[in-house]
Design a protein around this motif. Structure first.
Motif, PDB file in Angstrom:
ATOM      1  N   THR A 148      60.297  -0.992  11.198  1.00 52.81           N
ATOM      2  CA  THR A 148      61.162  -1.496  12.259  1.00 52.81           C
ATOM      3  C   THR A 148      61.024  -0.613  13.501  1.00 52.81           C
ATOM      4  O   THR A 148      60.568   0.533  13.425  1.00 52.81           O
ATOM      5  N   ASP A 149      61.448  -1.137  14.623  1.00 53.51           N
ATOM      6  CA  ASP A 149      61.437  -0.338  15.857  1.00 53.51           C
ATOM      7  C   ASP A 149      62.352   0.872  15.735  1.00 53.51           C
ATOM      8  O   ASP A 149      62.037   1.953  16.251  1.00 53.51           O
ATOM      9  N   THR A 150      63.478   0.704  15.063  1.00 48.74           N
ATOM     10  CA  THR A 150      64.386   1.835  14.878  1.00 48.74           C
ATOM     11  C   THR A 150      63.724   2.946  14.091  1.00 48.74           C
ATOM     12  O   THR A 150      63.816   4.131  14.439  1.00 48.74           O
ATOM     13  N   GLN A 151      63.029   2.589  13.022  1.00 50.58           N
ATOM     14  CA  GLN A 151      62.324   3.588  12.222  1.00 50.58           C
ATOM     15  C   GLN A 151      61.205   4.263  13.018  1.00 50.58           C
ATOM     16  O   GLN A 151      60.986   5.466  12.902  1.00 50.58           O
ATOM     17  N   ALA A 152      60.510   3.481  13.824  1.00 52.49           N
ATOM     18  CA  ALA A 152      59.379   4.032  14.582  1.00 52.49           C
ATOM     19  C   ALA A 152      59.831   4.957  15.705  1.00 52.49           C
ATOM     20  O   ALA A 152      59.123   5.905  16.055  1.00 52.49           O
ATOM     21  N   ASN A 153      60.974   4.662  16.307  1.00 52.02           N
ATOM     22  CA  ASN A 153      61.506   5.495  17.390  1.00 52.02           C
ATOM     23  C   ASN A 153      60.477   5.673  18.509  1.00 52.02           C
ATOM     24  O   ASN A 153      60.324   6.761  19.065  1.00 52.02           O
ATOM     25  N   GLY A 154      59.768   4.596  18.828  1.00 58.30           N
ATOM     26  CA  GLY A 154      58.841   4.619  19.948  1.00 58.30           C
ATOM     27  C   GLY A 154      57.508   5.279  19.668  1.00 58.30           C
ATOM     28  O   GLY A 154      56.707   5.472  20.590  1.00 58.30           O
ATOM     29  N   ARG A 155      57.237   5.628  18.400  1.00 58.57           N
ATOM     30  CA  ARG A 155      55.987   6.316  18.068  1.00 58.57           C
ATOM     31  C   ARG A 155      55.435   5.789  16.743  1.00 58.57           C
ATOM     32  O   ARG A 155      56.199   5.363  15.883  1.00 58.57           O
ATOM     33  N   ILE A 156      54.133   5.859  16.595  1.00 53.82           N
ATOM     34  CA  ILE A 156      53.548   5.627  15.288  1.00 53.82           C
ATOM     35  C   ILE A 156      53.931   6.795  14.391  1.00 53.82           C
ATOM     36  O   ILE A 156      53.759   7.956  14.764  1.00 53.82           O
ATOM     37  N   GLN A 157      54.455   6.482  13.228  1.00 59.08           N
ATOM     38  CA  GLN A 157      54.893   7.501  12.290  1.00 59.08           C
ATOM     39  C   GLN A 157      53.778   7.745  11.268  1.00 59.08           C
ATOM     40  O   GLN A 157      53.343   6.821  10.585  1.00 59.08           O
ATOM     41  N   LEU A 158      53.327   8.983  11.168  1.00 61.31           N
ATOM     42  CA  LEU A 158      52.182   9.327  10.334  1.00 61.31           C
ATOM     43  C   LEU A 158      52.618  10.053   9.073  1.00 61.31           C
ATOM     44  O   LEU A 158      53.496  10.921   9.112  1.00 61.31           O
ATOM     45  N   GLY A 159      51.984   9.718   7.957  1.00 62.04           N
ATOM     46  CA  GLY A 159      52.254  10.383   6.695  1.00 62.04           C
ATOM     47  C   GLY A 159      51.042  10.323   5.794  1.00 62.04           C
ATOM     48  O   GLY A 159      49.912  10.210   6.250  1.00 62.04           O
ATOM     49  N   GLY A 160      51.292  10.346   4.474  1.00 59.49           N
ATOM     50  CA  GLY A 160      50.222  10.377   3.494  1.00 59.49           C
ATOM     51  C   GLY A 160      49.917  11.794   3.053  1.00 59.49           C
ATOM     52  O   GLY A 160      50.313  12.764   3.702  1.00 59.49           O
ATOM     53  N   LEU A 161      49.193  11.912   1.936  1.00 60.98           N
ATOM     54  CA  LEU A 161      48.917  13.224   1.351  1.00 60.98           C
ATOM     55  C   LEU A 161      47.600  13.837   1.814  1.00 60.98           C
ATOM     56  O   LEU A 161      47.276  14.946   1.405  1.00 60.98           O
ATOM     57  N   ASP A 162      46.828  13.126   2.647  1.00 63.70           N
ATOM     58  CA  ASP A 162      45.602  13.693   3.214  1.00 63.70           C
ATOM     59  C   ASP A 162      45.965  14.331   4.558  1.00 63.70           C
ATOM     60  O   ASP A 162      45.839  13.720   5.617  1.00 63.70           O
ATOM     61  N   ASP A 163      46.427  15.579   4.505  1.00 65.50           N
ATOM     62  CA  ASP A 163      46.900  16.249   5.716  1.00 65.50           C
ATOM     63  C   ASP A 163      45.797  16.376   6.760  1.00 65.50           C
ATOM     64  O   ASP A 163      46.055  16.256   7.964  1.00 65.50           O
ATOM     65  N   GLU A 164      44.567  16.614   6.321  1.00 65.11           N
ATOM     66  CA  GLU A 164      43.465  16.780   7.277  1.00 65.11           C
ATOM     67  C   GLU A 164      43.245  15.497   8.068  1.00 65.11           C
ATOM     68  O   GLU A 164      43.213  15.520   9.308  1.00 65.11           O
ATOM     69  N   LEU A 165      43.098  14.388   7.368  1.00 69.27           N
ATOM     70  CA  LEU A 165      42.867  13.118   8.066  1.00 69.27           C
ATOM     71  C   LEU A 165      44.088  12.725   8.882  1.00 69.27           C
ATOM     72  O   LEU A 165      43.948  12.251  10.016  1.00 69.27           O
ATOM     73  N   ARG A 166      45.279  12.929   8.343  1.00 69.60           N
ATOM     74  CA  ARG A 166      46.507  12.617   9.093  1.00 69.60           C
ATOM     75  C   ARG A 166      46.535  13.358  10.421  1.00 69.60           C
ATOM     76  O   ARG A 166      46.842  12.774  11.474  1.00 69.60           O
ATOM     77  N   ASP A 167      46.181  14.646  10.406  1.00 66.08           N
ATOM     78  CA  ASP A 167      46.213  15.440  11.635  1.00 66.08           C
ATOM     79  C   ASP A 167      45.114  15.024  12.597  1.00 66.08           C
ATOM     80  O   ASP A 167      45.286  15.077  13.825  1.00 66.08           O
ATOM     81  N   ILE A 168      43.959  14.607  12.065  1.00 68.17           N
ATOM     82  CA  ILE A 168      42.890  14.094  12.920  1.00 68.17           C
ATOM     83  C   ILE A 168      43.336  12.799  13.592  1.00 68.17           C
ATOM     84  O   ILE A 168      43.099  12.595  14.798  1.00 68.17           O
TER      85      ILE A 168
END
Length: 226
Positions: free
Chosen positions: A125-145
């Motif tokens: 939802t827009d409320t959850q996103a708060n104006g940004r793409i929300q990034l997660g997952g357990l691959d910290d390297e790819l997430r940060d890239i």
């Protein structure tokens, strides 16, 4: 997913569709001394079509295939394995939503387990996103890239602090890669809507705009770095 498929009201091709692609891994040289390394990567849209709208089209393009024509990308950034599960109902596609940690889909599971790296695309939802793409997952390297490439493209994004969006459960199907992780994107409704001229299931693929391709380019560059 097992329960969804077992429900006689859910007819494949009418209630839902599945699309997938696994690229060939081969070794044909007779006296090759080192095995070819399988470095396949996958793009997943677990809730495509009318469930989390726009994720199917983003997934196809990120994998290297135009969502309307399936023409292959010419940017030199490669082609990736693909999984799409798509709601095809005229309404109430949310009834087809199975959470990533309960996603016991046999083909999707094999594809994820085969892959080295994964980008998993979701809608929130827009409320959850708060104006940004929300990034997660357990691959910290790819997430940060991914975060770096989105920042470079001027697309607002952040590593989420919301446990409902962070994709951190090992049971998340997208974390079942050979390295045990993925980069998960949760994109708000309005942002996904902004990527298309006509935001319907039939027309999204035909009306992708510059913002759509800006996102896809950032994600394809991200995958090329791992």
């Amino acid at each position: 997913m097992t329960a969804l498929y077992d429900d006689p009201n859910n007819v494949e091709g009418m209630a839902y569709g599945k699309r997938w692609l696994r690229h060939e891994w081969r070794q044909l040289v007779e006296e090759q001394v080192t095995d070819n390394t399988e470095t396949q990567k996958i793009i997943m849209a677990l809730h495509g079509g009318g469930i989390e709208t726009g994720t199917s089209e983003i997934a196809l393009a990120t994998a290297g295939y135009h969502p309307a024509t399936l023409a292959t990308a010419v940017d030199g950034l490669g082609f990736h394995d693909l999984w799409l599960f798509e709601g095809l109902l005229p309404s109430s596609n949310g009834d087809l939503h199975v959470t990533a940690s309960h996603y016991d889909e046999p083909i999707a599971t094999k594809l994820a387990e085969n892959a080295q790296r994964c980008i998993s695309l979701h809608g929130c939802t827009d409320t959850q996103a708060n104006g940004r793409i929300q990034l997660g997952g357990l691959d910290d390297e790819l997430r940060d890239i991914v975060l770096e490439e989105l920042d470079a493209a001027g697309i607002p994004a952040e590593v989420t602090s919301n446990p409902m969006l962070d994709g951190s459960l090992p049971s998340n199907i997208a974390n079942k890669t050979r390295i045990g992780g993925c980069a998960q994107l949760e994109m708000g409704t309005s942002y996904r809507r902004s990527l298309f001229g006509i935001n319907t299931r039939r027309q999204r693929k035909n009306t992708t705009n510059a913002q759509f391709w800006l996102l896809v380019d950032a994600l394809r560059k991200s995958m090329s770095r791992v």
